[in-house]
Each structure stands twice: as structure tokens, then as C-alpha cells.
Design a protein around this motif. Structure first.
Motif, PDB file in Angstrom:
ATOM      1  N   ILE A   4      53.657  79.052  63.923  1.00 11.97           N
ATOM      2  CA  ILE A   4      52.493  78.312  63.188  1.00 11.97           C
ATOM      3  C   ILE A   4      51.638  79.503  62.061  1.00 11.97           C
ATOM      4  O   ILE A   4      51.043  80.188  62.918  1.00 11.97           O
ATOM      5  CB  ILE A   4      51.710  77.584  63.991  1.00 11.97           C
ATOM      6  CG1 ILE A   4      52.560  76.491  64.664  1.00 11.97           C
ATOM      7  CG2 ILE A   4      50.718  76.752  63.259  1.00 11.97           C
ATOM      8  CD1 ILE A   4      51.699  75.686  65.621  1.00 11.97           C
ATOM      9  N   VAL A   5      51.524  79.144  61.186  1.00  6.93           N
ATOM     10  CA  VAL A   5      50.672  80.157  60.202  1.00  6.93           C
ATOM     11  C   VAL A   5      49.442  79.336  59.680  1.00  6.93           C
ATOM     12  O   VAL A   5      49.456  78.529  59.363  1.00  6.93           O
ATOM     13  CB  VAL A   5      51.523  80.513  59.113  1.00  6.93           C
ATOM     14  CG1 VAL A   5      50.619  81.429  58.182  1.00  6.93           C
ATOM     15  CG2 VAL A   5      52.694  81.204  59.493  1.00  6.93           C
ATOM     16  N   LEU A   6      48.145  79.915  60.161  1.00  3.73           N
ATOM     17  CA  LEU A   6      46.959  79.415  60.062  1.00  3.73           C
ATOM     18  C   LEU A   6      46.238  80.118  58.908  1.00  3.73           C
ATOM     19  O   LEU A   6      46.230  81.305  58.933  1.00  3.73           O
ATOM     20  CB  LEU A   6      46.089  79.454  61.103  1.00  3.73           C
ATOM     21  CG  LEU A   6      46.799  78.623  62.435  1.00  3.73           C
ATOM     22  CD1 LEU A   6      45.965  78.841  63.668  1.00  3.73           C
ATOM     23  CD2 LEU A   6      47.015  77.205  62.294  1.00  3.73           C
ATOM     24  N   ILE A   7      45.677  79.417  57.990  1.00  5.47           N
ATOM     25  CA  ILE A   7      45.179  80.387  56.924  1.00  5.47           C
ATOM     26  C   ILE A   7      43.713  79.575  56.452  1.00  5.47           C
ATOM     27  O   ILE A   7      44.037  78.538  56.299  1.00  5.47           O
ATOM     28  CB  ILE A   7      45.977  80.619  55.691  1.00  5.47           C
ATOM     29  CG1 ILE A   7      46.941  81.474  56.123  1.00  5.47           C
ATOM     30  CG2 ILE A   7      45.260  81.398  54.563  1.00  5.47           C
ATOM     31  CD1 ILE A   7      48.066  81.473  55.002  1.00  5.47           C
ATOM     32  N   VAL A 132      43.218  82.814  78.245  1.00  2.61           N
ATOM     33  CA  VAL A 132      42.341  82.436  76.807  1.00  2.61           C
ATOM     34  C   VAL A 132      42.500  83.657  76.017  1.00  2.61           C
ATOM     35  O   VAL A 132      42.011  84.689  76.503  1.00  2.61           O
ATOM     36  CB  VAL A 132      41.224  81.757  76.940  1.00  2.61           C
ATOM     37  CG1 VAL A 132      40.610  81.311  75.615  1.00  2.61           C
ATOM     38  CG2 VAL A 132      41.420  80.500  77.923  1.00  2.61           C
ATOM     39  N   VAL A 133      43.204  83.688  74.890  1.00  2.00           N
ATOM     40  CA  VAL A 133      43.043  84.952  74.023  1.00  2.00           C
ATOM     41  C   VAL A 133      41.933  85.242  73.215  1.00  2.00           C
ATOM     42  O   VAL A 133      41.372  84.435  72.265  1.00  2.00           O
ATOM     43  CB  VAL A 133      44.356  84.711  73.099  1.00  2.00           C
ATOM     44  CG1 VAL A 133      44.717  85.724  72.240  1.00  2.00           C
ATOM     45  CG2 VAL A 133      45.664  84.228  73.590  1.00  2.00           C
ATOM     46  N   VAL A 145      46.514  78.952  68.796  1.00  2.00           N
ATOM     47  CA  VAL A 145      47.280  77.800  68.339  1.00  2.00           C
ATOM     48  C   VAL A 145      48.675  78.217  68.351  1.00  2.00           C
ATOM     49  O   VAL A 145      49.539  77.436  68.541  1.00  2.00           O
ATOM     50  CB  VAL A 145      46.668  77.279  66.912  1.00  2.00           C
ATOM     51  CG1 VAL A 145      47.501  76.062  66.295  1.00  2.00           C
ATOM     52  CG2 VAL A 145      45.299  76.838  67.286  1.00  2.00           C
ATOM     53  N   GLU A 146      48.781  79.411  67.847  1.00  2.00           N
ATOM     54  CA  GLU A 146      50.430  79.909  67.456  1.00  2.00           C
ATOM     55  C   GLU A 146      50.969  79.816  68.798  1.00  2.00           C
ATOM     56  O   GLU A 146      51.957  79.642  69.029  1.00  2.00           O
ATOM     57  CB  GLU A 146      50.431  81.215  66.904  1.00  2.00           C
ATOM     58  CG  GLU A 146      49.962  81.343  65.648  1.00  2.00           C
ATOM     59  CD  GLU A 146      50.050  82.725  64.932  1.00  2.00           C
ATOM     60  OE1 GLU A 146      50.172  83.504  65.847  1.00  2.00           O
ATOM     61  OE2 GLU A 146      50.086  82.626  63.717  1.00  2.00           O
ATOM     62  N   ARG A 147      50.218  80.133  69.607  1.00  2.00           N
ATOM     63  CA  ARG A 147      50.939  80.279  71.248  1.00  2.00           C
ATOM     64  C   ARG A 147      51.174  78.989  71.729  1.00  2.00           C
ATOM     65  O   ARG A 147      52.248  78.781  72.665  1.00  2.00           O
ATOM     66  CB  ARG A 147      49.776  81.274  72.020  1.00  2.00           C
ATOM     67  CG  ARG A 147      50.613  81.415  73.778  1.00  2.00           C
ATOM     68  CD  ARG A 147      49.306  82.247  74.163  1.00  2.00           C
ATOM     69  NE  ARG A 147      49.913  82.684  75.623  1.00  2.00           N
ATOM     70  CZ  ARG A 147      50.322  83.937  75.960  1.00  2.00           C
ATOM     71  NH1 ARG A 147      50.014  84.953  74.970  1.00  2.00           N
ATOM     72  NH2 ARG A 147      50.504  84.343  77.164  1.00  2.00           N
ATOM     73  N   TYR A 148      49.962  78.010  71.767  1.00  2.00           N
ATOM     74  CA  TYR A 148      50.024  76.639  72.639  1.00  2.00           C
ATOM     75  C   TYR A 148      50.551  75.528  71.582  1.00  2.00           C
ATOM     76  O   TYR A 148      50.459  74.381  72.430  1.00  2.00           O
ATOM     77  CB  TYR A 148      48.925  76.573  73.494  1.00  2.00           C
ATOM     78  CG  TYR A 148      48.618  77.646  74.379  1.00  2.00           C
ATOM     79  CD1 TYR A 148      49.600  77.855  75.256  1.00  2.00           C
ATOM     80  CD2 TYR A 148      47.658  78.674  74.344  1.00  2.00           C
ATOM     81  CE1 TYR A 148      49.482  78.755  76.428  1.00  2.00           C
ATOM     82  CE2 TYR A 148      47.631  79.533  75.083  1.00  2.00           C
ATOM     83  CZ  TYR A 148      48.389  79.841  76.250  1.00  2.00           C
ATOM     84  OH  TYR A 148      48.283  80.480  77.037  1.00  2.00           O
ATOM     85  N   ALA A 149      50.536  75.702  70.371  1.00  2.00           N
ATOM     86  CA  ALA A 149      50.863  74.361  69.656  1.00  2.00           C
ATOM     87  C   ALA A 149      52.267  73.887  69.772  1.00  2.00           C
ATOM     88  O   ALA A 149      53.166  74.175  68.927  1.00  2.00           O
ATOM     89  CB  ALA A 149      50.435  74.523  68.275  1.00  2.00           C
ATOM     90  N   LEU A 150      52.703  73.465  70.937  1.00  2.00           N
ATOM     91  CA  LEU A 150      54.132  73.234  71.084  1.00  2.00           C
ATOM     92  C   LEU A 150      54.628  72.009  70.944  1.00  2.00           C
ATOM     93  O   LEU A 150      53.815  70.962  71.490  1.00  2.00           O
ATOM     94  CB  LEU A 150      54.427  73.818  72.726  1.00  2.00           C
ATOM     95  CG  LEU A 150      54.063  75.204  73.093  1.00  2.00           C
ATOM     96  CD1 LEU A 150      54.456  75.528  74.559  1.00  2.00           C
ATOM     97  CD2 LEU A 150      54.844  76.200  72.321  1.00  2.00           C
ATOM     98  N   GLU A 188      55.952  84.917  74.139  1.00  2.00           N
ATOM     99  CA  GLU A 188      54.613  84.894  74.732  1.00  2.00           C
ATOM    100  C   GLU A 188      53.974  83.881  75.646  1.00  2.00           C
ATOM    101  O   GLU A 188      53.353  84.320  76.250  1.00  2.00           O
ATOM    102  CB  GLU A 188      53.688  84.829  73.224  1.00  2.00           C
ATOM    103  CG  GLU A 188      53.621  86.277  72.323  1.00  2.00           C
ATOM    104  CD  GLU A 188      54.782  86.094  71.559  1.00  2.00           C
ATOM    105  OE1 GLU A 188      55.503  84.978  71.401  1.00  2.00           O
ATOM    106  OE2 GLU A 188      55.052  87.004  70.756  1.00  2.00           O
ATOM    107  N   VAL A 189      54.686  82.756  75.633  1.00  2.00           N
ATOM    108  CA  VAL A 189      54.482  81.711  76.442  1.00  2.00           C
ATOM    109  C   VAL A 189      55.357  81.343  77.433  1.00  2.00           C
ATOM    110  O   VAL A 189      55.061  80.642  78.359  1.00  2.00           O
ATOM    111  CB  VAL A 189      53.926  80.583  75.706  1.00  2.00           C
ATOM    112  CG1 VAL A 189      55.233  79.649  75.167  1.00  2.00           C
ATOM    113  CG2 VAL A 189      52.813  79.554  76.427  1.00  2.00           C
TER     114      VAL A 189
END
Length: 299
Positions: A4-7, A132-133, A145-150, A188-189
């Protein structure tokens, strides 16, 4: 899993927005929606929302922006709703929730349950995230979000069955499915997903009694699934040591192909084609494909 890319497209308006948090207040309702939407739950204790939680998030210039309070920011609120089912749990529910896990979870798990940090839960309320990062004391929302938005659609059937009835078979199958799920998630997860599978395996063992048919075969199969966990985590040498400690004469026939699968996958991860080739013909196409997926994901 797709990254997921967040901008942040418009930095100034995001920093200027302030509103009250708009999340679920019923954990049961959040669980039901998470199951329907194939998402994980983002949970916080209500008292923790009374204090600002600053977050850092990436912007479109390759830098980052700090938002003073994630609980009162419209952009963050929308971002969380997009990827999770958010819920604020009142402290009055603590005792009931604690009784559900008391004596069934590790001290580390209980500590995570008790603290004020953000918790990511599956649709049955089991905590997934162990960390928690943070980045310089700010929660790194982009990384989080990139880690846990599964997407949990692969678990849907097993999560649903477990939610309806908790017994050995529903718990065991959910544990096994989590191990398979670990193959597909980001590295990572992955360890956290495998840890969740261990939680359900441990729980399944509490339901295994003498009234269950083929108890010994199932006990052995649970041991073999723990070896499979090592392979998903790219620890083939550990898996081989565990396998070689087993007496071949004590392998129950129903578990023979699983043992062959574990040996084959371990040799594949070690690039030991000589030993792997002797086992390839013994595997079903399904297990051969799964072994290949584990090997490819770890290279």
C-alpha cells in the motif's frame, strides 16, 4: 500481498482538520463487520484517546508530515476506515474481555492487551501486532498501514466457523490456515501471523480429549504443523532437526505425506536438489504447489 502506498496530496488542509473520533464503540459489531469486509480491526482503549497521539505520514515530496493527534484528524480517520475496522473499547468492558483470555494467553500477550497502544485484531478479537512502529517518538502511520492493512479473505471460512463454534476442529483448522496465510503476507508481518497460528494451535490442544477420534494422529499433526511454521519463517535447518528427532516407525500413516512435504520443503529452501528430488514424486500436486510457494516466497 500488495504493498500500500500512502501519499498526502494536500498537506495544509490535512494539518488543519480537527474533529471528534468516529469509530465503533462495540467490539462485537466491529468483529462482525471485519468478517464481512475481510479486514483487521484497529482497537484502542477509550482512555487512551483522551491524550493526543501524534503520527508521522509520508507526503508527495518524499518527506513526511507530523499530525498532532490522529484521533482528531479527518484524513487519518478516513485512512483508518479505508483499511481497518476501528473500534474504541470502553474500560467498563475490560473485565469481561480479560476473563476470555485469562489463563489462555502468554504474559506478553496479556501485557499487550493491557497497555494503551494500538492493537490490531483479527475478526475473532485475537491480537496480531506485537509492536507499534514509532519513528522518533511518532507513530509512523505509513509503515503501520503498509504492515497491517491485510486482506483476510483467505481466512474467511475458518474465521467464520470459529466464531460460530469454538471446538478442536474449528480452532485447529483456523491455526492451520493462519500458517498458510503466513506464506502470502509481507515478510515484515509474517512472524506475527505465525505467532497467531501458534495461539490457535495452543487453544486447539485444550479441546483435544479422549472423546475425539484419532487423537494421537491429531497430536502428531499439530507437532508437524509447528515444524511447518519454521519453514514458512525460512528456518529449514531448524525444521530438519525437528523432523529427524521423530522416530520414522512412529509416524502415523495419515501424516506420512505431511512429513514428506516438510522434508521436501526444507531441502528446497536449502537448495538441496539431491534430497528434494527423492521426495517430489511422493507429493500431491496441491502440496507440491504449496511447497513451491514457501520456497519462492523466501528467496
Amino acid at each position: 500481498m500488495k504493498k500500500i502506498v500512502l501519499i498526502l496530496l494536500l498537506t495544509f488542509p490535512i494539518l488543519g482538520v480537527s474533529q471528534e473520533i468516529d469509530w465503533y464503540t462495540s467490539l462485537d459489531a466491529a468483529k462482525r463487520l471485519a468478517l464481512i469486509q475481510d479486514k483487521l480491526i484497529l482497537m484502542v482503549w477509550e482512555e487512551s484517546t483522551l491524550y493526543p497521539e501524534p503520527v508521522k505520514i509520508s507526503n508527495d515530496r518524499g518527506g513526511s508530515v507530523v499530525i498532532e493527534n490522529m484521533f482528531k484528524n479527518e484524513y487519518i480517520n478516513n485512512l483508518i476506515w479505508e483499511h481497518f475496522i476501528p473500534v474504541v473499547v470502553n474500560e467498563s468492558q475490560y473485565t469481561e474481555l480479560y476473563e476470555e483470555i485469562k489463563g489462555k494467553r502468554s504474559k506478553k500477550y496479556i501485557d499487550k492487551f493491557n497497555d494503551d497502544s494500538i492493537k490490531i485484531l483479527d475478526a475473532n478479537g485475537t491480537i496480531i501486532n506485537r509492536i507499534v512502529v514509532y519513528d522518533n517518538f511518532f507513530l509512523n502511520m505509513t509503515t503501520f498501514v503498509e504492515r497491517y492493512a491485510l486482506n483476510t479473505s483467505i481466512l474467511k471460512g475458518e474465521l467464520t466457523n470459529y466464531s460460530k463454534q469454538k471446538d478442536f476442529y474449528t480452532t485447529f483448522r483456523l491455526a492451520s490456515k493462519y500458517i498458510d496465510y503466513g506464506i502470502y503476507v509481507n515478510k515484515e508481518v509474517r512472524a506475527e501471523i505465525i505467532k497467531v497460528s501458534s495461539i490457535y494451535l495452543d487453544e486447539a490442544s485444550t479441546y483435544l480429549n479422549d472423546t475425539i477420534e484419532n487423537k494421537q494422529a491429531l497430536l502428531q499433526r499439530m507437532d508437524l504443523l509447528r515444524i511447518k511454521q519454521s519453514l514458512v519463517l525460512n528456518k529449514p535447518r531448524k525444521a530438519l532437526r525437528q523432523l529427524k528427532r521423530m522416530d520414522p516407525s512412529e509416524i502415523i500413516e495419515a501424516n506420512t505425506e505431511l512429513v514428506d512435504f516438510l522434508y521436501y520443503t526444507a531441502y528446497g529452501l536449502l537448495k538441496d536438489e539431491k534430497n528434494a528430488s527423492t521426495l517430489r514424486s511422493k507429493l500431491s500436486l496441491v502440496n507440491l504447489k504449496k511447497a513451491t510457494q514457501i520456497i519462492n516466497k523466501n528467496f
